[in-house]
Design a protein around this motif. Structure first.
Motif, PDB file in Angstrom:
ATOM      1  N   TYR A 318      -1.741  13.285   5.754  1.00  0.00           N
ATOM      2  CA  TYR A 318      -0.888  12.705   6.800  1.00  0.00           C
ATOM      3  C   TYR A 318      -0.186  11.467   6.257  1.00  0.00           C
ATOM      4  O   TYR A 318       1.026  11.291   6.373  1.00  0.00           O
ATOM      5  CB  TYR A 318      -1.790  12.358   7.990  1.00  0.00           C
ATOM      6  CG  TYR A 318      -1.135  11.698   9.174  1.00  0.00           C
ATOM      7  CD1 TYR A 318      -0.514  12.466  10.163  1.00  0.00           C
ATOM      8  CD2 TYR A 318      -1.189  10.318   9.348  1.00  0.00           C
ATOM      9  CE1 TYR A 318       0.051  11.864  11.281  1.00  0.00           C
ATOM     10  CE2 TYR A 318      -0.634   9.712  10.456  1.00  0.00           C
ATOM     11  CZ  TYR A 318      -0.013  10.489  11.424  1.00  0.00           C
ATOM     12  OH  TYR A 318       0.541   9.876  12.528  1.00  0.00           O
ATOM     13  N   GLU A 319      -0.967  10.638   5.618  1.00  0.00           N
ATOM     14  CA  GLU A 319      -0.452   9.387   5.076  1.00  0.00           C
ATOM     15  C   GLU A 319       0.556   9.619   3.952  1.00  0.00           C
ATOM     16  O   GLU A 319       1.526   8.869   3.800  1.00  0.00           O
ATOM     17  CB  GLU A 319      -1.636   8.563   4.564  1.00  0.00           C
ATOM     18  CG  GLU A 319      -1.350   7.119   4.311  1.00  0.00           C
ATOM     19  CD  GLU A 319      -2.635   6.378   4.026  1.00  0.00           C
ATOM     20  OE1 GLU A 319      -2.871   6.077   2.853  1.00  0.00           O
ATOM     21  OE2 GLU A 319      -3.402   6.125   4.979  1.00  0.00           O
ATOM     22  N   GLY A 320       0.334  10.672   3.166  1.00  0.00           N
ATOM     23  CA  GLY A 320       1.230  10.962   2.052  1.00  0.00           C
ATOM     24  C   GLY A 320       2.661  11.203   2.487  1.00  0.00           C
ATOM     25  O   GLY A 320       3.615  10.747   1.834  1.00  0.00           O
ATOM     26  N   LEU A 321       2.848  11.907   3.612  1.00  0.00           N
ATOM     27  CA  LEU A 321       4.205  12.161   4.098  1.00  0.00           C
ATOM     28  C   LEU A 321       4.835  10.905   4.685  1.00  0.00           C
ATOM     29  O   LEU A 321       6.045  10.699   4.570  1.00  0.00           O
ATOM     30  CB  LEU A 321       4.193  13.291   5.124  1.00  0.00           C
ATOM     31  CG  LEU A 321       3.911  14.681   4.547  1.00  0.00           C
ATOM     32  CD1 LEU A 321       3.993  15.743   5.631  1.00  0.00           C
ATOM     33  CD2 LEU A 321       4.883  15.019   3.410  1.00  0.00           C
ATOM     34  N   GLY A 353      -3.530   2.381   9.037  1.00  0.00           N
ATOM     35  CA  GLY A 353      -2.746   1.215   9.426  1.00  0.00           C
ATOM     36  C   GLY A 353      -1.638   0.951   8.434  1.00  0.00           C
ATOM     37  O   GLY A 353      -1.211   1.831   7.687  1.00  0.00           O
ATOM     38  N   ALA A 354      -1.166  -0.294   8.394  1.00  0.00           N
ATOM     39  CA  ALA A 354      -0.061  -0.670   7.504  1.00  0.00           C
ATOM     40  C   ALA A 354      -0.605  -0.957   6.103  1.00  0.00           C
ATOM     41  O   ALA A 354      -1.492  -1.791   5.933  1.00  0.00           O
ATOM     42  CB  ALA A 354       0.660  -1.892   8.052  1.00  0.00           C
ATOM     43  N   LEU A 355      -0.050  -0.253   5.111  1.00  0.00           N
ATOM     44  CA  LEU A 355      -0.489  -0.401   3.732  1.00  0.00           C
ATOM     45  C   LEU A 355       0.722  -0.620   2.837  1.00  0.00           C
ATOM     46  O   LEU A 355       1.839  -0.228   3.176  1.00  0.00           O
ATOM     47  CB  LEU A 355      -1.234   0.855   3.260  1.00  0.00           C
ATOM     48  CG  LEU A 355      -2.423   1.329   4.090  1.00  0.00           C
ATOM     49  CD1 LEU A 355      -2.974   2.621   3.516  1.00  0.00           C
ATOM     50  CD2 LEU A 355      -3.506   0.260   4.147  1.00  0.00           C
ATOM     51  N   HIS A 358       1.366  -1.907  -4.694  1.00  0.00           N
ATOM     52  CA  HIS A 358       1.589  -2.991  -5.648  1.00  0.00           C
ATOM     53  C   HIS A 358       1.042  -2.561  -6.991  1.00  0.00           C
ATOM     54  O   HIS A 358      -0.127  -2.171  -7.112  1.00  0.00           O
ATOM     55  CB  HIS A 358       0.884  -4.262  -5.158  1.00  0.00           C
ATOM     56  CG  HIS A 358       1.017  -5.431  -6.084  1.00  0.00           C
ATOM     57  ND1 HIS A 358       2.236  -5.994  -6.417  1.00  0.00           N
ATOM     58  CD2 HIS A 358       0.072  -6.147  -6.749  1.00  0.00           C
ATOM     59  CE1 HIS A 358       2.050  -7.006  -7.242  1.00  0.00           C
ATOM     60  NE2 HIS A 358       0.742  -7.111  -7.466  1.00  0.00           N
ATOM     61  N   ARG A 359       1.907  -2.597  -8.019  1.00  0.00           N
ATOM     62  CA  ARG A 359       1.516  -2.203  -9.368  1.00  0.00           C
ATOM     63  C   ARG A 359       0.889  -0.812  -9.398  1.00  0.00           C
ATOM     64  O   ARG A 359      -0.171  -0.598  -9.978  1.00  0.00           O
ATOM     65  CB  ARG A 359       0.574  -3.247  -9.984  1.00  0.00           C
ATOM     66  CG  ARG A 359       1.243  -4.588 -10.223  1.00  0.00           C
ATOM     67  CD  ARG A 359       0.314  -5.570 -10.887  1.00  0.00           C
ATOM     68  NE  ARG A 359       0.973  -6.837 -11.123  1.00  0.00           N
ATOM     69  CZ  ARG A 359       0.378  -7.903 -11.666  1.00  0.00           C
ATOM     70  NH1 ARG A 359      -0.907  -7.837 -12.029  1.00  0.00           N
ATOM     71  NH2 ARG A 359       1.050  -9.031 -11.851  1.00  0.00           N
ATOM     72  N   GLN A 360       1.538   0.111  -8.748  1.00  0.00           N
ATOM     73  CA  GLN A 360       1.179   1.527  -8.730  1.00  0.00           C
ATOM     74  C   GLN A 360      -0.144   1.812  -8.032  1.00  0.00           C
ATOM     75  O   GLN A 360      -0.720   2.906  -8.188  1.00  0.00           O
ATOM     76  CB  GLN A 360       1.151   2.096 -10.155  1.00  0.00           C
ATOM     77  CG  GLN A 360       2.518   2.055 -10.842  1.00  0.00           C
ATOM     78  CD  GLN A 360       2.495   2.646 -12.231  1.00  0.00           C
ATOM     79  OE1 GLN A 360       1.718   2.219 -13.090  1.00  0.00           O
ATOM     80  NE2 GLN A 360       3.341   3.626 -12.464  1.00  0.00           N
ATOM     81  N   CYS A 361      -0.641   0.865  -7.262  1.00  0.00           N
ATOM     82  CA  CYS A 361      -1.847   1.076  -6.457  1.00  0.00           C
ATOM     83  C   CYS A 361      -1.567   0.651  -5.024  1.00  0.00           C
ATOM     84  O   CYS A 361      -0.854  -0.332  -4.796  1.00  0.00           O
ATOM     85  CB  CYS A 361      -3.032   0.282  -6.995  1.00  0.00           C
ATOM     86  SG  CYS A 361      -3.661   0.894  -8.569  1.00  0.00           S
ATOM     87  N   VAL A 362      -2.154   1.374  -4.086  1.00  0.00           N
ATOM     88  CA  VAL A 362      -2.006   0.997  -2.680  1.00  0.00           C
ATOM     89  C   VAL A 362      -3.096   0.014  -2.307  1.00  0.00           C
ATOM     90  O   VAL A 362      -4.283   0.246  -2.561  1.00  0.00           O
ATOM     91  CB  VAL A 362      -2.063   2.248  -1.773  1.00  0.00           C
ATOM     92  CG1 VAL A 362      -2.146   1.848  -0.306  1.00  0.00           C
ATOM     93  CG2 VAL A 362      -0.827   3.116  -2.002  1.00  0.00           C
ATOM     94  N   GLU A 363      -2.681  -1.096  -1.739  1.00  0.00           N
ATOM     95  CA  GLU A 363      -3.631  -2.112  -1.294  1.00  0.00           C
ATOM     96  C   GLU A 363      -4.089  -1.754   0.112  1.00  0.00           C
ATOM     97  O   GLU A 363      -3.276  -1.543   1.007  1.00  0.00           O
ATOM     98  CB  GLU A 363      -2.979  -3.482  -1.324  1.00  0.00           C
ATOM     99  CG  GLU A 363      -2.569  -3.910  -2.728  1.00  0.00           C
ATOM    100  CD  GLU A 363      -1.883  -5.261  -2.759  1.00  0.00           C
ATOM    101  OE1 GLU A 363      -1.259  -5.619  -1.742  1.00  0.00           O
ATOM    102  OE2 GLU A 363      -1.968  -5.940  -3.792  1.00  0.00           O
ATOM    103  N   MET A 364      -5.408  -1.674   0.292  1.00  0.00           N
ATOM    104  CA  MET A 364      -5.947  -1.225   1.571  1.00  0.00           C
ATOM    105  C   MET A 364      -7.302  -1.864   1.822  1.00  0.00           C
ATOM    106  O   MET A 364      -8.000  -2.259   0.879  1.00  0.00           O
ATOM    107  CB  MET A 364      -6.120   0.294   1.554  1.00  0.00           C
ATOM    108  CG  MET A 364      -7.193   0.779   0.591  1.00  0.00           C
ATOM    109  SD  MET A 364      -7.307   2.573   0.456  1.00  0.00           S
ATOM    110  CE  MET A 364      -5.912   2.891  -0.648  1.00  0.00           C
ATOM    111  N   PRO A 365      -7.715  -1.981   3.081  1.00  0.00           N
ATOM    112  CA  PRO A 365      -9.089  -2.399   3.356  1.00  0.00           C
ATOM    113  C   PRO A 365     -10.041  -1.269   2.986  1.00  0.00           C
ATOM    114  O   PRO A 365      -9.691  -0.091   3.097  1.00  0.00           O
ATOM    115  CB  PRO A 365      -9.087  -2.646   4.874  1.00  0.00           C
ATOM    116  CG  PRO A 365      -7.995  -1.763   5.392  1.00  0.00           C
ATOM    117  CD  PRO A 365      -6.947  -1.743   4.316  1.00  0.00           C
TER     118      PRO A 365
END
Length: 382
Positions: A318-321, A353-355, A358-365
């Motif tokens: 879901y998130e990928g799209l 949520g909102a992600l 940065h530097r080819q990585c997704v920052e997430m909790p």
């Protein structure tokens, strides 16, 4: 509702067009392609050890496509999903990938499958098609055109190892994983995190994918007496191992930290076999957040209350799209280089949520949770 067998086409009353993929390089059905639509080849595992996530992964991608199409699609083009079983034989997958490139039969690749499949497919799609890879993986993906948005060891495993060392005085660790690239490289990183936390490795094994006789590994665990078993067995293999672990009476005495366990896997393990089982993930269906609850409500509205529960792996589709929609809007085009450039600093929203990337990585909790029967109880947020 989606109602069909794993190896056949998914059709739905939802707006996006969902077509059959290909098996062995031979189209199951030939359709004249409408170039006004955005054709996304969705490589998701429907068979084999990782196939347990297949139905909910397809549902999650269909839901995202439906929502995006209702708003006018991506850059004005309606999404058309074509499903390909990433559990097919490697030579068949390679042939399918080459057919997509030479026949210009896809605009974007969406991947939710084992890292070994990604390593194979990326050679064909490299520099030709945007390839969005969604689940947890070992990190370090820098192939031109491949955009990975899943959890990686530094963000996911490192704080979990530290938490168990600090709160459960874990020192002795045994590692067991499936025998392919994701566990190999993840274990390499986890060993560093264990050493940094003052721990030691008392054993490590890699198990052939699809192997369900774990008796010799359980005996090694019993003999070496670790404080924690770190598990990176994929899908059904992890279910079978954790069941046996509990049935052999090890769950009450030894902690487990699982690298890829969600609610789907818990259901397979069974409530009696999840004692002292911990997991870290960017998404748990049982963790209450506004975006997570909105995703689950939309999912059940679309597919019914008894549809397979979307855990972390499924939700990533879901998130990928939504990630694709965000970077396409930012780039103003679906040109490969422009999309990749737009990914840096892009912000998107999904079930987590909102992600931002940065530097080819997704920052997430990252949520650290303990299994509680068929559910997870949140322990910490990193």
């Amino acid at each position: 509702m989606l109602a069909d067998s794993p190896s056949s086409a998914w059709s739905s009353e939802l707006p996006p067009r969902v077509s059959r993929g290909m098996r062995g390089g031979v189209p199951r059905e030939r359709r004249r392609r409408d170039r006004r639509k955005l054709r996304i080849a969705h490589f998701t595992t429907l068979t084999g050890s990782a196939g347990i996530w297949g139905p909910s992964s397809v549902n999650s991608a269909v839901l995202a496509a439906s929502e995006i199409n209702k708003r006018g699609g991506i850059l004005g083009r309606e999404i058309e999903l074509v499903i390909h079983d990433a559990g097919d034989a490697p030579e068949d997958l390679a042939r399918t990938a080459q057919d997509l490139v030479t026949g210009e039969d896809a605009d974007v690749i969406l991947g939710s499958h084992m890292s070994a499949v990604r390593v194979s497919l990326r050679q064909t799609f490299k520099g030709r098609l945007p390839y969005i890879y969604t689940p947890i993986y070992e990190g370090g993906e820098c192939t031109p055109g491949v955009l990975a948005i899943g959890e990686t060891p530094p963000r996911q495993a490192r704080p979990a190892v530290r938490w168990l060392a600090e709160h459960r005085h874990a020192c002795r660790w045994y590692l067991i994983g499936s025998d392919y690239v994701w566990p190999w490289l993840s274990h390499r990183a986890v060993k560093r995190y264990i050493a940094d936390a003052g721990g030691q490795i008392v054993g490590e094994d890699f198990v052939r994918v699809g192997e369900h006789d774990h008796s010799r590994y359980l005996e090694r665990i019993r003999t070496t007496r670790p404080d924690v078993v770190f598990i990176s067995l994929i899908g059904l293999d992890g279910i079978v191992f954790n069941r046996s672990f509990g049935e052999h009476g090890l769950g009450s005495r030894i902690l487990r930290l699982a690298n890829c366990v969600d609610e789907t896997v818990l259901l397979g393990i069974g409530a009696d076999n999840t004692t002292n089982l911990f997991a870290a993930s960017g998404y748990f269906a049982s963790v209450a957040t506004a975006h997570g609850e909105a995703f689950r409500a939309a999912y059940h509205d679309a597919f019914g209350a008894f549809a397979p529960l979307p855990g972390s792996t499924a939700q990533s589709n879901y998130e990928g799209l939504y990630f694709l929609e965000a970077i396409a809007r930012r780039a103003g085009t679906l040109d490969l280089r422009s999309l990749c450039a737009a990914a840096e600093g892009a912000v998107y929203r999904g079930g987590r949520g909102a992600l931002g990337m940065h530097r080819q990585c997704v920052e997430m909790p990252i949520y650290f949770a303990e299994a509680d029967g068929f559910d997870f109880r949140l322990r910490e947020r990193f």
